[in-house]
Enzyme design. Structure first.
Site, mmCIF file in Angstrom:
data_model
loop_
_atom_site.group_PDB
_atom_site.id
_atom_site.type_symbol
_atom_site.label_atom_id
_atom_site.label_comp_id
_atom_site.label_asym_id
_atom_site.label_seq_id
_atom_site.Cartn_x
_atom_site.Cartn_y
_atom_site.Cartn_z
ATOM 1 N N THR A 161 0.810 -1.121 -0.093
ATOM 2 C CA THR A 161 0.402 -0.060 -0.127
ATOM 3 C C THR A 161 0.950 1.254 -0.234
ATOM 4 O OG1 THR A 161 -2.026 1.458 1.326
ATOM 5 C CG2 THR A 161 -0.157 -0.208 2.890
ATOM 6 N N ASP A 204 4.207 1.639 1.178
ATOM 7 C CA ASP A 204 6.081 1.657 0.396
ATOM 8 C C ASP A 204 5.672 2.944 0.973
ATOM 9 O OD1 ASP A 204 7.391 2.474 -1.939
ATOM 10 O OD2 ASP A 204 5.874 1.809 -3.256
ATOM 11 N N ARG A 210 4.705 -1.896 -9.003
ATOM 12 C CA ARG A 210 4.775 -1.693 -8.334
ATOM 13 C C ARG A 210 4.387 -3.331 -7.357
ATOM 14 N NH1 ARG A 210 0.465 -0.890 -11.899
ATOM 15 N NH2 ARG A 210 2.113 -1.469 -13.333
ATOM 16 N N ASP A 213 -6.810 -2.174 -4.465
ATOM 17 C CA ASP A 213 -7.381 -1.693 -4.680
ATOM 18 C C ASP A 213 -8.229 -2.564 -5.444
ATOM 19 O OD1 ASP A 213 -5.503 -2.052 -6.344
ATOM 20 O OD2 ASP A 213 -6.084 -0.244 -7.612
ATOM 21 N N GLU A 272 4.727 -11.978 -11.950
ATOM 22 C CA GLU A 272 4.192 -12.848 -11.409
ATOM 23 C C GLU A 272 4.922 -14.460 -11.908
ATOM 24 O OE1 GLU A 272 1.977 -11.264 -13.354
ATOM 25 O OE2 GLU A 272 0.935 -10.000 -11.937
ATOM 26 N N HIS A 314 -10.752 -6.728 -10.890
ATOM 27 C CA HIS A 314 -9.314 -6.077 -11.137
ATOM 28 C C HIS A 314 -9.723 -4.314 -10.737
ATOM 29 C CE1 HIS A 314 -5.363 -3.850 -12.939
ATOM 30 N NE2 HIS A 314 -5.204 -4.393 -12.275
HETATM 31 C C1 UGA Z 1 -1.153 -4.568 -11.539
HETATM 32 C C2 UGA Z 1 -0.971 -5.791 -11.213
HETATM 33 O O1 UGA Z 1 -3.039 -6.095 -10.381
HETATM 34 C C3 UGA Z 1 -0.601 -5.561 -10.221
HETATM 35 O O2 UGA Z 1 -0.504 -6.830 -8.532
HETATM 36 C C4 UGA Z 1 0.618 -5.686 -10.745
HETATM 37 O O3 UGA Z 1 2.069 -5.105 -8.739
HETATM 38 C C5 UGA Z 1 0.648 -4.393 -11.420
HETATM 39 O O4 UGA Z 1 -0.243 -4.405 -11.873
HETATM 40 C C6 UGA Z 1 2.329 -3.937 -12.261
HETATM 41 O O5 UGA Z 1 2.598 -3.621 -12.898
HETATM 42 O O6 UGA Z 1 3.209 -4.085 -10.719
HETATM 43 P P1 UGA Z 1 -2.237 -2.171 -10.793
HETATM 44 O O7 UGA Z 1 -3.755 -2.626 -10.685
HETATM 45 O O8 UGA Z 1 -1.321 -1.837 -11.958
HETATM 46 O O9 UGA Z 1 -1.585 -3.547 -10.977
HETATM 47 O O10 UGA Z 1 -1.358 -2.159 -9.716
HETATM 48 P P2 UGA Z 1 -1.627 -0.494 -8.378
HETATM 49 O O11 UGA Z 1 -3.299 -1.452 -7.460
HETATM 50 O O12 UGA Z 1 -1.098 0.494 -8.924
HETATM 51 O O13 UGA Z 1 -0.306 -0.983 -7.522
HETATM 52 C C7 UGA Z 1 -0.078 -2.812 -7.049
HETATM 53 C C8 UGA Z 1 -0.328 -2.488 -5.466
HETATM 54 O O14 UGA Z 1 0.719 -1.925 -4.752
HETATM 55 C C9 UGA Z 1 -1.570 -1.804 -5.430
HETATM 56 O O15 UGA Z 1 -1.687 -2.251 -3.839
HETATM 57 C C10 UGA Z 1 -0.762 -0.791 -4.752
HETATM 58 O O16 UGA Z 1 -1.295 -0.133 -2.859
HETATM 59 C C11 UGA Z 1 0.862 -0.929 -4.306
HETATM 60 N N1 UGA Z 1 1.944 0.757 -4.698
HETATM 61 C C12 UGA Z 1 1.233 1.005 -5.583
HETATM 62 C C13 UGA Z 1 3.172 0.605 -4.419
HETATM 63 O O17 UGA Z 1 2.977 -0.050 -3.524
HETATM 64 N N2 UGA Z 1 3.835 1.495 -4.411
HETATM 65 C C14 UGA Z 1 3.519 2.567 -5.251
HETATM 66 O O18 UGA Z 1 4.337 3.604 -5.850
HETATM 67 C C15 UGA Z 1 2.193 1.598 -6.378
HETATM 68 MN MN MN Z 2 -4.705 -1.924 -8.525
#
Ligand code: UGA
Ligand code: MN
Length: 340
Positions: free
Chosen positions: A95, A125, A168, A199, A284, A312
């Protein structure tokens, strides 16, 4: 009473008072010194102390949740009895601090509160744990572990970058995996690990589906990869490929939300981790490959992968243009003194 008697009495009283003051001073000093040992030099609890307390709390929470299970069995309708021998589900969530963070975490927390034998590893994070997350977890009633690790700036998305540009939550999920490896005395070796973005939308049935995994379980994910659903291709009860629009040639063309792994796999492959260097969309696949997983190992869930139990969903970036204007005009923010 003569003057002399009075002076002696006063002297004695002063001596007693002085002695009492000394004792009180000593006691206060002793307490403060004790506290100072527990706290770091900056007056904050030291990391070591926080870790120790967090471990103790963890053990207590686990005991409490087991006792709650037993009480539920005794006091409730047998139709709702939970089995104390359920495997633990370790939900690892990364998060980060954005205006929508608390809303996302509250929604996820509410979902997780309906799932028995669940342990939430919530990893910020960030260089320091925040009060927002700390308080949310404390009030959650869940079994949890609060961790933090910052993503190095060169791997962070810039505000104008498209979200796919950098992976991320990588180091945060890794912190969760390392915690499992380092806490074997309290970790359920029959447990299951699930990497849950903060999310997404999770159906409660999903957790029942993953509970008894022996290796790696897979299922469809809704609203991902530009299509309504991405899913494993199942033939004769086995996974034979991937029904995705983008790069279905990946060894494991699943979103993070589409699989869970038995804890033992992480213990048997002690170096397997997510990588910041993974190619886009390969987080993954790269993890499962390191653990020697093959398509034959995959356990087909969610009615032969025909049901969507996780979506998602992505939280819209908050529109705060008026807030920025208020700041420009030197006015107080709408949330002054209020956690949102
Ligand atoms: C998609 C996948 O569902 C993620 O599991 C995957 O990590 C990501 O792509 C990827 O390719 O890295 P998406 O919805 O685009 O996810 O990504 P976010 O929801 O923005 O981030 C995934 C998780 O990392 C969230 O729980 C978010 O809170 C966390 N996050 C995001 C961080 O801890 N730091 C950041 O700077 C951004
Ligand atoms: Mn997400």
């Amino acid at each position: 009473m003569s003057i002399r008697q009075l002076t002696t009495l006063l002297k004695r009283r002063n001596t007693i008072l002085l002695l009492l003051c000394l004792v009180a001073f000593y006691l206060i000093w002793f307490q403060l010194a004790g506290l100072r040992i527990l706290e770091g030099s900056d007056g904050h609890h030291s990391d070591q102390w926080e870790e120790r307390v967090s471990k103790e709390l963890q053990a207590l929470r686990l005991q409490a949740s087991q006792m709650r299970e037993q009480l539920t069995r005794l006091g409730s309708d047998p139709a709702h009895w939970r089995h104390a021998d359920l495997a633990t589900i370790y939900v690892v969530t990364a998060t980060h601090a954005v205006p929508t963070q608390k809303a996302d975490l509250v929604r996820l927390m509410n979902t997780l509160s309906h799932v028995p034998n669940l342990h939430w590893l919530l990893v910020e994070d960030a260089a320091h744990k925040t009060d927002l997350v700390r308080n949310l977890l404390r009030r959650s009633g869940l079994v949890y572990t609060h961790l933090n690790v910052p993503t190095p700036p060169e791997y962070k998305l810039k505000p104008t970058d498209p979200r796919w540009k950098k992976p991320r939550g990588v180091l945060q999920r890794n912190a969760g995996i390392s915690w499992l490896r380092e806490n074997l005395e309290i970790v359920d070796a029959n447990g299951v690990v699930y990497f849950a973005d903060d999310d997404n939308t999770y159906s409660l049935e999903l957790f029942a589906e993953m509970r008894d995994l022996q290796s790696v379980g897979v299922w469809p994910v809704g609203l991902v990869g530009g299509v309504m659903v991405e899913r494993p291709q199942v033939t004769g009860g086995r996974v034979t490929g991937w029904l995705t629009h983008w790069r279905s040639d990946r060894a494991f063309a699943t979103d993070m939300a589409g699989f869970a792994v038995n804890v033992r796999l992480f213990l048997n492959h002690p170096t397997a981790l997510f990588s910041l260097e993974s190619q886009r969309g390969f987080l993954e696949t790269d993890l499962l490959t390191q653990m020697g997983v093959t398509l034959d190992d995959l356990e087909v869930k969610a009615d032969q992968c025909t049901k969507v139990l996780v979506w998602h969903t992505q939280t819209l970036k908050a529109d705060l243009k008026i807030e920025k204007q208020l700041a420009k005009e030197g006015k107080a923010p709408s949330n002054a003194g209020i956690e949102v």
